[in-house]
Write a protein that holds these residues in place. Structure first.
Motif, PDB file in Angstrom:
ATOM      1  N   GLU A 133     -11.282 -13.153  10.915  1.00  0.00           N
ATOM      2  CA  GLU A 133     -11.250 -11.786  10.402  1.00  0.00           C
ATOM      3  C   GLU A 133     -11.543 -11.838   8.897  1.00  0.00           C
ATOM      4  OE1 GLU A 133      -7.320  -9.955  10.517  1.00  0.00           O
ATOM      5  OE2 GLU A 133      -8.246  -8.052  11.066  1.00  0.00           O
ATOM      6  N   LEU A 147      -1.729  -6.628  15.299  1.00  0.00           N
ATOM      7  CA  LEU A 147      -2.206  -7.662  14.387  1.00  0.00           C
ATOM      8  C   LEU A 147      -3.715  -7.557  14.159  1.00  0.00           C
ATOM      9  CD1 LEU A 147       0.023 -10.455  15.938  1.00  0.00           C
ATOM     10  CD2 LEU A 147       0.571  -8.883  14.071  1.00  0.00           C
ATOM     11  N   ILE A 172       4.775  -2.410   7.319  1.00  0.00           N
ATOM     12  CA  ILE A 172       3.404  -1.896   7.488  1.00  0.00           C
ATOM     13  C   ILE A 172       2.454  -2.466   6.434  1.00  0.00           C
ATOM     14  CG2 ILE A 172       4.087   0.206   8.686  1.00  0.00           C
ATOM     15  CD1 ILE A 172       3.832   1.702   6.004  1.00  0.00           C
ATOM     16  N   PRO A 173       1.165  -2.400   6.710  1.00  0.00           N
ATOM     17  CA  PRO A 173       0.169  -2.963   5.790  1.00  0.00           C
ATOM     18  C   PRO A 173      -0.343  -1.924   4.791  1.00  0.00           C
ATOM     19  CG  PRO A 173      -0.909  -2.348   7.800  1.00  0.00           C
ATOM     20  CD  PRO A 173       0.520  -1.912   7.939  1.00  0.00           C
ATOM     21  N   TRP A 174      -1.319  -2.347   4.021  1.00  0.00           N
ATOM     22  CA  TRP A 174      -1.797  -1.529   2.911  1.00  0.00           C
ATOM     23  C   TRP A 174      -3.095  -0.788   3.220  1.00  0.00           C
ATOM     24  CZ3 TRP A 174      -6.348  -3.934   2.749  1.00  0.00           C
ATOM     25  CH2 TRP A 174      -6.382  -5.320   3.030  1.00  0.00           C
ATOM     26  N   GLN A 209      -7.564  -9.591  -2.444  1.00  0.00           N
ATOM     27  CA  GLN A 209      -8.377  -9.342  -1.260  1.00  0.00           C
ATOM     28  C   GLN A 209      -9.852  -9.620  -1.583  1.00  0.00           C
ATOM     29  OE1 GLN A 209      -6.946  -8.934   1.485  1.00  0.00           O
ATOM     30  NE2 GLN A 209      -8.598  -8.302   2.843  1.00  0.00           N
ATOM     31  N   CYS A 250      -8.055  -2.992  10.926  1.00  0.00           N
ATOM     32  CA  CYS A 250      -7.760  -4.051  11.899  1.00  0.00           C
ATOM     33  C   CYS A 250      -8.732  -4.023  13.073  1.00  0.00           C
ATOM     34  CB  CYS A 250      -6.323  -3.937  12.383  1.00  0.00           C
ATOM     35  SG  CYS A 250      -5.913  -2.312  12.978  1.00  0.00           S
ATOM     36  N   PHE A 256     -11.929  -8.930   6.989  1.00  0.00           N
ATOM     37  CA  PHE A 256     -11.172  -7.786   6.467  1.00  0.00           C
ATOM     38  C   PHE A 256     -11.793  -7.229   5.200  1.00  0.00           C
ATOM     39  CE2 PHE A 256      -7.086  -5.396   6.281  1.00  0.00           C
ATOM     40  CZ  PHE A 256      -7.031  -5.104   7.630  1.00  0.00           C
ATOM     41  N   PHE A 302       5.750  -4.170  13.660  1.00  0.00           N
ATOM     42  CA  PHE A 302       4.997  -4.740  12.541  1.00  0.00           C
ATOM     43  C   PHE A 302       3.516  -4.495  12.728  1.00  0.00           C
ATOM     44  CE2 PHE A 302       2.458  -8.386  11.026  1.00  0.00           C
ATOM     45  CZ  PHE A 302       2.708  -8.310   9.660  1.00  0.00           C
ATOM     46  N   GLY A 348      10.225  -7.884   3.564  1.00  0.00           N
ATOM     47  CA  GLY A 348       9.880  -7.687   4.974  1.00  0.00           C
ATOM     48  C   GLY A 348      10.653  -8.661   5.853  1.00  0.00           C
ATOM     49  N   GLU A 356       3.209  -4.086  -0.414  1.00  0.00           N
ATOM     50  CA  GLU A 356       3.477  -4.123  -1.858  1.00  0.00           C
ATOM     51  C   GLU A 356       2.366  -3.504  -2.698  1.00  0.00           C
ATOM     52  OE1 GLU A 356       3.459  -6.473   0.412  1.00  0.00           O
ATOM     53  OE2 GLU A 356       3.088  -8.469  -0.402  1.00  0.00           O
ATOM     54  N   SER A 407      -1.129  -9.041   9.397  1.00  0.00           N
ATOM     55  CA  SER A 407      -1.947 -10.192   9.774  1.00  0.00           C
ATOM     56  C   SER A 407      -1.337 -10.943  10.966  1.00  0.00           C
ATOM     57  CB  SER A 407      -2.079 -11.133   8.580  1.00  0.00           C
ATOM     58  OG  SER A 407      -0.806 -11.587   8.190  1.00  0.00           O
ATOM     59  N   LYS A 414       9.382  -0.738   5.364  1.00  0.00           N
ATOM     60  CA  LYS A 414       8.868  -1.322   4.125  1.00  0.00           C
ATOM     61  C   LYS A 414       7.368  -1.129   4.045  1.00  0.00           C
ATOM     62  CE  LYS A 414       7.413  -5.426   3.024  1.00  0.00           C
ATOM     63  NZ  LYS A 414       6.279  -5.062   2.149  1.00  0.00           N
TER      64      LYS A 414
HETATM   65  P1  NAI Z   1       0.318  -9.347   5.607  1.00  0.00           P
HETATM   66  O1  NAI Z   1       0.393  -9.479   7.058  1.00  0.00           O
HETATM   67  O2  NAI Z   1       0.812 -10.477   4.764  1.00  0.00           O
HETATM   68  O3  NAI Z   1       1.112  -8.051   5.117  1.00  0.00           O
HETATM   69  C1  NAI Z   1       1.414  -6.948   5.918  1.00  0.00           C
HETATM   70  C2  NAI Z   1       2.831  -6.500   5.621  1.00  0.00           C
HETATM   71  O4  NAI Z   1       3.743  -7.524   6.005  1.00  0.00           O
HETATM   72  C3  NAI Z   1       3.147  -6.229   4.168  1.00  0.00           C
HETATM   73  O5  NAI Z   1       4.026  -5.155   4.088  1.00  0.00           O
HETATM   74  C4  NAI Z   1       3.841  -7.500   3.706  1.00  0.00           C
HETATM   75  O6  NAI Z   1       4.683  -7.313   2.617  1.00  0.00           O
HETATM   76  C5  NAI Z   1       4.625  -7.865   4.938  1.00  0.00           C
HETATM   77  N1  NAI Z   1       4.978  -9.268   5.084  1.00  0.00           N
HETATM   78  C6  NAI Z   1       4.347 -10.359   4.569  1.00  0.00           C
HETATM   79  N2  NAI Z   1       4.996 -11.473   4.944  1.00  0.00           N
HETATM   80  C7  NAI Z   1       6.042 -11.110   5.720  1.00  0.00           C
HETATM   81  C8  NAI Z   1       7.045 -11.811   6.426  1.00  0.00           C
HETATM   82  N3  NAI Z   1       7.118 -13.130   6.413  1.00  0.00           N
HETATM   83  N4  NAI Z   1       7.950 -11.105   7.137  1.00  0.00           N
HETATM   84  C9  NAI Z   1       7.886  -9.763   7.192  1.00  0.00           C
HETATM   85  N5  NAI Z   1       6.952  -9.053   6.530  1.00  0.00           N
HETATM   86  C10 NAI Z   1       6.032  -9.708   5.809  1.00  0.00           C
HETATM   87  O7  NAI Z   1      -1.140  -9.017   5.203  1.00  0.00           O
HETATM   88  P2  NAI Z   1      -1.794  -9.247   3.767  1.00  0.00           P
HETATM   89  O8  NAI Z   1      -1.402 -10.537   3.143  1.00  0.00           O
HETATM   90  O9  NAI Z   1      -1.536  -8.073   2.967  1.00  0.00           O
HETATM   91  O10 NAI Z   1      -3.306  -9.367   4.180  1.00  0.00           O
HETATM   92  C11 NAI Z   1      -3.825 -10.624   4.579  1.00  0.00           C
HETATM   93  C12 NAI Z   1      -4.769 -10.467   5.719  1.00  0.00           C
HETATM   94  O11 NAI Z   1      -4.090  -9.925   6.834  1.00  0.00           O
HETATM   95  C13 NAI Z   1      -5.899  -9.496   5.490  1.00  0.00           C
HETATM   96  O12 NAI Z   1      -6.948 -10.063   4.799  1.00  0.00           O
HETATM   97  C14 NAI Z   1      -6.242  -9.161   6.896  1.00  0.00           C
HETATM   98  O13 NAI Z   1      -7.053 -10.160   7.427  1.00  0.00           O
HETATM   99  C15 NAI Z   1      -4.934  -9.129   7.601  1.00  0.00           C
HETATM  100  N6  NAI Z   1      -4.372  -7.791   7.730  1.00  0.00           N
HETATM  101  C16 NAI Z   1      -4.473  -7.152   8.908  1.00  0.00           C
HETATM  102  C17 NAI Z   1      -3.988  -5.876   9.057  1.00  0.00           C
HETATM  103  C18 NAI Z   1      -4.078  -5.142  10.341  1.00  0.00           C
HETATM  104  O14 NAI Z   1      -3.964  -3.938  10.351  1.00  0.00           O
HETATM  105  N7  NAI Z   1      -4.238  -5.807  11.451  1.00  0.00           N
HETATM  106  C19 NAI Z   1      -3.403  -5.162   7.938  1.00  0.00           C
HETATM  107  C20 NAI Z   1      -3.265  -5.941   6.741  1.00  0.00           C
HETATM  108  C21 NAI Z   1      -3.761  -7.197   6.661  1.00  0.00           C
END
Ligand code: NAI
Length: 784
Positions: free
Chosen positions: A393, A265, A164-166, A345, A298, A395, A240, A226, A193, A243, A190
């Motif tokens: 996006e 996503l 999940i995300p933050w 961010q 999102c 964000f 999941f 993750g 972070e 992003s 998970k």
């Molecule tokens: P991210 O997609 O990298 O992180 C989300 C979750 O996935 C976190 O728990 C992270 O530890 C985990 N993760 C990262 N790489 C992974 C992998 N290879 N396999 C499995 N899990 C993995 O998002 P991040 O880097 O925190 O944010 C970057 C951008 O993503 C943001 O600026 C935004 O544009 C987008 N985002 C979109 C979200 C949504 O709800 N649609 C939520 C969070 C970020």
């Protein structure tokens, strides 16, 4: 001082919520945290800091999960699964209810901890995140109770890996854990972070609620942790949220592993204001759309589309409203805008906005605190639809705006995106709203409101915003699998040419391809002979290639009107196909006998079942109803069942006619167009359908049939950006290659390595109809 002076000069005094209890909780239970595995907290391993983004102060140390930690948690969840999944529905419901009660009891602690760790205003954590999380557990206690009664023939999937995300740490945890547990699965989750603390507090709640050991496991860490969960052979389902880039990577990494997958996503959701809208309400809506949670949402309404005639007035009023937004200490109850989650961010948002040279950028004239991760609400007007900021996006608290003239132009601009998560419409004209809502490429549409969420209402996206739904029955269903018996799919090789020279065939009978309602020669100009089991040449079929698939996709895209035909009309066409097949039943049975050398009775039975199946889906065409979700607001959420668009389908080898019909019929009954690749062993069973389709009022392009090598044609379908879903029941398919190729546009895949007995009742009905539809949730005001 006059009353007027008071009104104009008076400011809110600070009303800070105390952090003392939350900090005390961290101090007593940490400040260095391990994981929660098999009902116990592990000793901290290698750790990293989690910080308060509003001050930069360290809150706690969090353990970086290793592959061994993930192994241990998957082992615990695996061990717990048999007993948990066999509990009665009522027993599981009581556990979920206990979790809901405890979330409610500790609501204040959760809210403050969330705000400290994430930077969101306490008002939002207290009034939105935590209550919605509680509501999710209460609602799912109910779904757990009713599971067997309402969804018979289903079983839990096993160990669910959830990442999940933050942006909504506890709420996203609730969206993942509640349905997984209600369905009877166990979980390894998970948190992101940056924001692990409320997940760890939730772990304590699990203990307090007496949840059996190993049912919920929480492993902290970054993306590598993750990845270890996602690729672990012991996780049967992956859910999941995050992003699109990581979602795509997960699709590729899990390809061929047979895991059930749901992805929620990113988005770039349009917020459309028509000139007859209640502008003040629309502006208040915008505050919720893009400045809620600092725009780190999102489904944020991040792309403003405003009708030209009111644009100037709207932008002026919006800027005035922006200047009045209160930004500052997230623990202050009067604050509208808190801190971004992390300096990373902040840098990402700044870099995107600073790189833009188009349009006019307005930053709300609000003083930013001296320290912490704050970003002023920003509006960028006058961007062209193709500008990167209109497409990517951000964000963050940055709204981009453009104008439109007519409703159809609004739809065109709104849909000019690779995403398809949400959309918002503001107009006082109900006819207009309900005309536009179905035309938008979005899994969720809000009418005269925005960012509404509820446990009963399905949420999720289309296109590169992912697939699968969270919330309501639809969200529960993705944590279940059908219990119907299936058998592993065994490939049947095409029958080789007989050793002895066959009798010279009379007429050349080469079946062409069927594209756009017409028979078409294969682009490559090649065909292949089809032999009967008894060594007779039955005819030739064309060998389709990449170009033929592209032509078929184009024809299917062009037949979009089929999606708008009424269920009644689609039913008529399906009955007509059945009628025409029935008129030629003998001929088809003979052909099946020749092709497969089966007994005549069996061939006749296959044709009869195919006719019956067409009737079944004719019946379903106007009966796959959506539902109205019972949400606790002054409104209703209509969960509409809608076609996916263009489906590529690889037909099974056994039951070559019935198998083909079993895929075509549900797809078209629901309004999809289909490109069928028939069995390579017995393609003539499907090519004989051309004439039946021609005489049955099937509009050109609704059913396309391309013969050839299923894997090769399947790869083209999988990579094609205009194909929305891929189904396969073909034998000898490399599922990993097919699924990995589908990651490009993140299409839905249903690639099977086992299949039901095609002649049985489990080879038709809801399972197929679910695969042929997606849910669009439309929130409309309703009631006093
Ligand atoms: P991210 O997609 O990298 O992180 C989300 C979750 O996935 C976190 O728990 C992270 O530890 C985990 N993760 C990262 N790489 C992974 C992998 N290879 N396999 C499995 N899990 C993995 O998002 P991040 O880097 O925190 O944010 C970057 C951008 O993503 C943001 O600026 C935004 O544009 C987008 N985002 C979109 C979200 C949504 O709800 N649609 C939520 C969070 C970020």
């Amino acid at each position: 001082m006059t009353t007027r002076d008071i009104f104009e000069t008076m400011d809110y005094g600070p009303a800070p919520e105390s952090a003392a209890e939350a900090l005390a909780w961290i101090a007593t239970h940490g400040p260095a945290f391990g994981h929660f595995i098999d009902g116990s907290f592990t000793a901290p391993g290698e750790t990293f800091a989690t910080k308060n983004p509003a001050t930069g102060a360290e809150l706690a140390q969090i353990t970086q999960g290793t592959a061994e930690d993930v192994d241990a948690s998957v082992a615990a969840a695996t061990k717990a699964f048999p007993k948990w999944s066999r509990l009665s529905c009522h027993a599981r419901a009581k556990h979920l209810y206990a979790l809901a009660r405890l979330l409610q009891k500790h609501a204040r602690l959760f809210a403050v901890l969330e705000t400290l760790d994430n930077g969101k205003p306490i008002r939002e954590a207290r009034d939105i995140d935590i209550p919605l999380a509680q509501r999710h557990f209460y609602h799912h206690a109910g779904l757990a109770q009713l599971r067997d009664a309402e969804l018979p023939g289903h079983a839990p999937i096993g160990v669910c890996g959830q990442v999940i995300p933050w942006n909504f740490p506890l709420l996203m945890l609730a969206w993942k854990i509640a349905p997984a547990l209600a369905a009877g699965n166990t979980v390894v989750l998970k948190p992101a972070e940056y924001t692990s603390l409320t997940a760890l507090l939730f772990a304590h709640i699990c203990r307090e609620a007496g949840l059996p050991k190993g049912v919920v496991n929480i492993v902290t860490g970054d993306g590598s942790t993750g990845e270890a969960i996602v690729t672990h052979p012991g996780t049967a389902k992956i859910a999941f949220t995050g992003s699109t880039a990581v979602g795509r990577r997960i699709r590729e990494q899990t390809a061929g592993m047979g895991k059930s997958l749901t992805l929620e996503l990113g988005g770039k959701s349009p917020y459309i204001i028509f000139e007859d809208a209640d502008i003040d309400s629309a502006i208040e809506g915008l505050v919720d759309a893009i400045w809620f949670n600092q725009g780190q949402v999102c489904c944020a309404g991040s792309r403003l589309l405003v009708q030209e005639g009111i644009a100037e007035d709207l932008h002026t009023r919006l800027k005035a409203r922006m200047a009045k937004l209160r930004l500052g200490d997230p623990l202050d109850k009067c604050i509208d805008i808190g801190a971004l989650v992390d300096p990373v961010q902040h840098q990402a948002i700044s870099a995107m906005v600073d790189a833009n040279t188009d349009g006019d950028t307005y930053r709300a004239p609000i003083a930013l605190p001296d320290q912490g991760c704050f970003y002023a609400p920003t509006l960028i007007t006058g961007l062209s639809p193709a500008s990167p900021l209109m497409q990517e996006e951000i964000f963050g608290p940055v709204l981009v705006s453009t104008t439109f003239r007519t409703p159809s132009e609004a739809v065109e601009i709104a849909n000019n995106t690779r995403y398809g998560l949400a959309a918002t419409l503001w107009t006082e004209n109900l006819n207009l709203a309900l005309d536009i809502a179905p035309k938008l490429a979005a899994g969720v549409v809000w009418v005269n409101a925005t960012n509404l969420f509820d446990a009963a209402a399905p949420f999720g996206g289309l296109r590169e915003s992912g697939f699968g739904r969270e919330g309501g029955w639809e969200g529960l269903a993705v944590y279940l699998k059908p219990t119907a018996k299936t058998r592993p799919i065994k490939p049947i090789a095409p029958i080789p040419a007989p050793a002895a020279a066959p009798e010279a065939p009379g007429l050349d009978r080469t079946a062409k391809l069927y594209i756009g309602g017409k028979q078409a020669r294969p682009d490559g100009g090649y065909s292949t002979p089809i032999w009967s089991r008894r060594g007779a040449l039955l005819g030739h079929v064309g060998i389709g290639n990449r170009k033929d698939i592209r032509n078929a996709v184009e024809a299917a895209r062009g037949a979009g009107a089929w999606a708008k035909a009424s269920g009644h009309n689609r039913a008529q066409v399906l009955y007509y196909i059945a009628e025409n097949l029935s008129a030629r039943a003998g001929e088809f049975a003979t052909r099946l006998g020749d092709l497969t050398a089966c007994q005549p009775a069996r061939a006749r039975a296959e044709v009869e079942t195919a006719i019956e199946r067409l009737f079944s889906y004719g019946a379903w065409a106007d009966k796959m109803d959506g539902r109205i979700a019972n949400v606790p607001i002054r409104g209703v959420a209509m969960a509409m069942r809608e076609p996916l668009g263009v489906i590529g389908a690889l037909a099974p080898d056994d039951a070559p006619l019935l198998g083909a019909v079993s895929l075509i019929a549900p797809a078209i009954a629901m309004g999809n167009r289909v490109i069928l690749v028939p069995s390579a062993a017995y393609p003539l069973a499907a090519t004989d359908l051309y004439q039946v389709l021609d005489t049955s009022d099937v509009p050109g392009g609704v059913v396309n049939i391309v013969t050839g090598a299923p894997q090769e044609l399947g790869q083209t379908l999988a990579t094609h950006a205009d194909v929305d879903a891929l189904w396969s029941f073909a034998g000898g398919i490399d599922a990993a290659r097919l699924e990995a190729a589908s990651a490009g546009n993140l299409k839905r895949t249903w690639v099977n390595t086992a299949a039901p007995d095609w002649s049985g009742p489990e080879a038709e009905g809801r399972v197929f109809l679910d695969q042929a539809t997606e849910v669009r949730t439309i929130w409309v005001p309703y009631g006093a």
